[in-house]
Design a protein around this motif. Structure first.
Motif, PDB file in Angstrom:
ATOM      1  N   UNK A  85     -13.226   6.201  -6.915  1.00  0.00           N
ATOM      2  CA  UNK A  85     -14.484   7.306  -6.861  1.00  0.00           C
ATOM      3  C   UNK A  85     -13.910   6.305  -5.691  1.00  0.00           C
ATOM      4  N   UNK A  86     -13.890   6.505  -4.532  1.00  0.00           N
ATOM      5  CA  UNK A  86     -14.120   5.985  -3.307  1.00  0.00           C
ATOM      6  C   UNK A  86     -15.499   6.337  -2.671  1.00  0.00           C
ATOM      7  N   UNK A  87     -15.654   6.102  -0.873  1.00  0.00           N
ATOM      8  CA  UNK A  87     -16.770   6.526  -0.821  1.00  0.00           C
ATOM      9  C   UNK A  87     -16.834   7.720  -0.334  1.00  0.00           C
ATOM     10  N   UNK A  88     -15.992   8.663  -0.127  1.00  0.00           N
ATOM     11  CA  UNK A  88     -15.352   9.933   0.381  1.00  0.00           C
ATOM     12  C   UNK A  88     -15.386  11.004  -0.856  1.00  0.00           C
ATOM     13  N   UNK A 126     -13.699   0.312   1.483  1.00  0.00           N
ATOM     14  CA  UNK A 126     -13.942   1.796   0.848  1.00  0.00           C
ATOM     15  C   UNK A 126     -14.559   2.987  -0.555  1.00  0.00           C
ATOM     16  N   UNK A 127     -13.999   0.878  -1.698  1.00  0.00           N
ATOM     17  CA  UNK A 127     -14.181   1.664  -3.130  1.00  0.00           C
ATOM     18  C   UNK A 127     -16.297   1.084  -3.204  1.00  0.00           C
ATOM     19  N   UNK A 128     -16.585   0.670  -2.731  1.00  0.00           N
ATOM     20  CA  UNK A 128     -17.820  -0.003  -3.428  1.00  0.00           C
ATOM     21  C   UNK A 128     -18.498   1.297  -2.718  1.00  0.00           C
ATOM     22  N   UNK A 129     -19.327   2.052  -3.474  1.00  0.00           N
ATOM     23  CA  UNK A 129     -20.122   2.930  -2.937  1.00  0.00           C
ATOM     24  C   UNK A 129     -21.894   1.967  -3.100  1.00  0.00           C
ATOM     25  N   UNK A 133     -19.620  -0.417  -7.581  1.00  0.00           N
ATOM     26  CA  UNK A 133     -18.398   0.796  -8.380  1.00  0.00           C
ATOM     27  C   UNK A 133     -18.473   1.986  -9.708  1.00  0.00           C
ATOM     28  N   UNK A 134     -17.042   3.034  -8.895  1.00  0.00           N
ATOM     29  CA  UNK A 134     -17.663   4.272  -9.535  1.00  0.00           C
ATOM     30  C   UNK A 134     -16.032   4.699 -10.026  1.00  0.00           C
ATOM     31  N   UNK A 135     -15.954   4.352 -11.763  1.00  0.00           N
ATOM     32  CA  UNK A 135     -15.140   4.653 -11.821  1.00  0.00           C
ATOM     33  C   UNK A 135     -14.537   6.270 -12.862  1.00  0.00           C
TER      34      UNK A 135
END
Length: 337
Positions: A85-88, A126-129, A133-135
């Protein structure tokens, strides 16, 4: 989490469930991951089925595999997507995994590459919120054999745990070990789980006529774990009897138990057992175990000197061809340094 049920075809769906969150993952990316680094989700459910996702970071790869922890059914078909899951809040690196029918004895499914480490580093912004890291997964489970009739509704709604040890449903006796310890089981269930038992009970063998099987080359405590696995798909004492159960699984052609045992060795690989693992793969492994074989060879190559490796390997019977592969790999590592 959004769960929907389609009763006409027993389809259960799990939509965009975040199953693994790894905090401070930016720092993790700075590590070389020479040793396996494992993260796991909490157990999550769809209907009566329970699953867990494992994320393995090693070398330059981030891999995932799905584990079926529990099911009340005789058969489960699963299709699932895994993605970051990206930042958007959009999916990134989505993968669709189509699985064959899984029965209650097959707990572990194979590894799949999620993303290369360098690709993730390039997309860190863009991938680390919040450095996390969320999978997530989208999953569809097709469950079979839920229909029951009044005549045997109790049997059809029983879990395998409940059936194990019910003497009234047993029609054969198994005499195990030198002390002739007695176990009782269902010929039908044994035949469904093992091709070897199926031949015993369906051809003109002594076992078919007497409904009695004599097994003198397995210890009773090991056979009890094996029998429990045939009924429930679980091994509660795999840490104690993994090697013995691997031998039994090979004898009775229970491939799913062999896979479970090799997965155990894969998770526990160390300098103390690497050569032992390699020997077991050599003796009992097949084409489905090539990934573990490569992993074990790579581990030995990186962790153990060629001289000590050759001596230990020859002592326990590793073939010269395999030892040469290890030596060649070590020589390449040394040359790079």
């Amino acid at each position: 989490m959004e769960t929907s049920v389609a009763p006409m075809d027993n389809k259960l769906q799990l939509k965009s469930k975040v199953v693994v969150t790894i905090t401070d993952f930016g720092s993790e990316l700075q590590n070389k991951w020479i040793e396996l680094k494992r993260f796991k989700s909490n157990v999550f459910g769809i209907g009566s089925d329970r699953f867990r996702i494992y994320i393995d970071c090693e070398g330059n790869e981030i891999r995932h595999y799905l584990c079926l922890k529990h099911t009340d059914e005789l058969s489960v078909d699963v299709q699932y997507d895994v993605f970051i899951i990206d930042k958007n809040q959009q999916p990134f690196a989505r993968q669709r995994i189509n699985q064959k029918t899984l029965d209650v004895t097959e707990n572990y499914w194979s590894y799949h590459l999620l993303i290369n480490k360098q690709d993730l580093i390039n997309q860190t912004g863009s991938l680390l919120i919040d450095n996390t890291l969320s999978i997530a997964v989208d999953m569809t489970v097709h469950q079979k054999y839920r229909q029951s009739t009044d005549g045997c509704s109790w049997l059809r709604t029983c879990s395998s745990d409940q059936l194990f040890g019910v003497r009234e449903l047993c029609d054969c006796r198994l005499i195990v070990g030198k002390d002739r310890h007695e176990f009782y089981a269902s010929k039908l269930l044994l035949s469904c789980r093992s091709e070897v038992f199926a031949k015993m009970f369906t051809t003109d063998c002594m076992e078919k006529l007497s409904a009695e099987v004599v097994i003198d080359d397995i210890e009773p405590q090991v056979f009890e774990q094996f029998l429990r696995y045939l009924y429930t798909g679980r091994c509660d004492q795999l840490d104690d009897y993994c090697q013995e159960l691997l031998v039994v699984a090979d004898k009775y052609l229970v491939g799913s138990l062999k896979t479970m045992c090799f997965n155990w060795y894969s998770n526990k690989i160390s300098s103390d057992n690497a050569f032992k693992t390699l020997k077991l793969l050599q003796d009992f492994g097949g084409s489905d175990d090539e990934e573990l074989m490569a992993k074990t060879v790579d581990f030995i190559s990186r962790k153990i000197s060629s001289i000590v490796g050759q001596e230990i390997g020859q002592q326990i019977g590793i073939k010269t061809q395999m030892l040469n592969k290890i030596k060649d790999k070590i020589d390449k590592i040394i040359a790079k340094k």
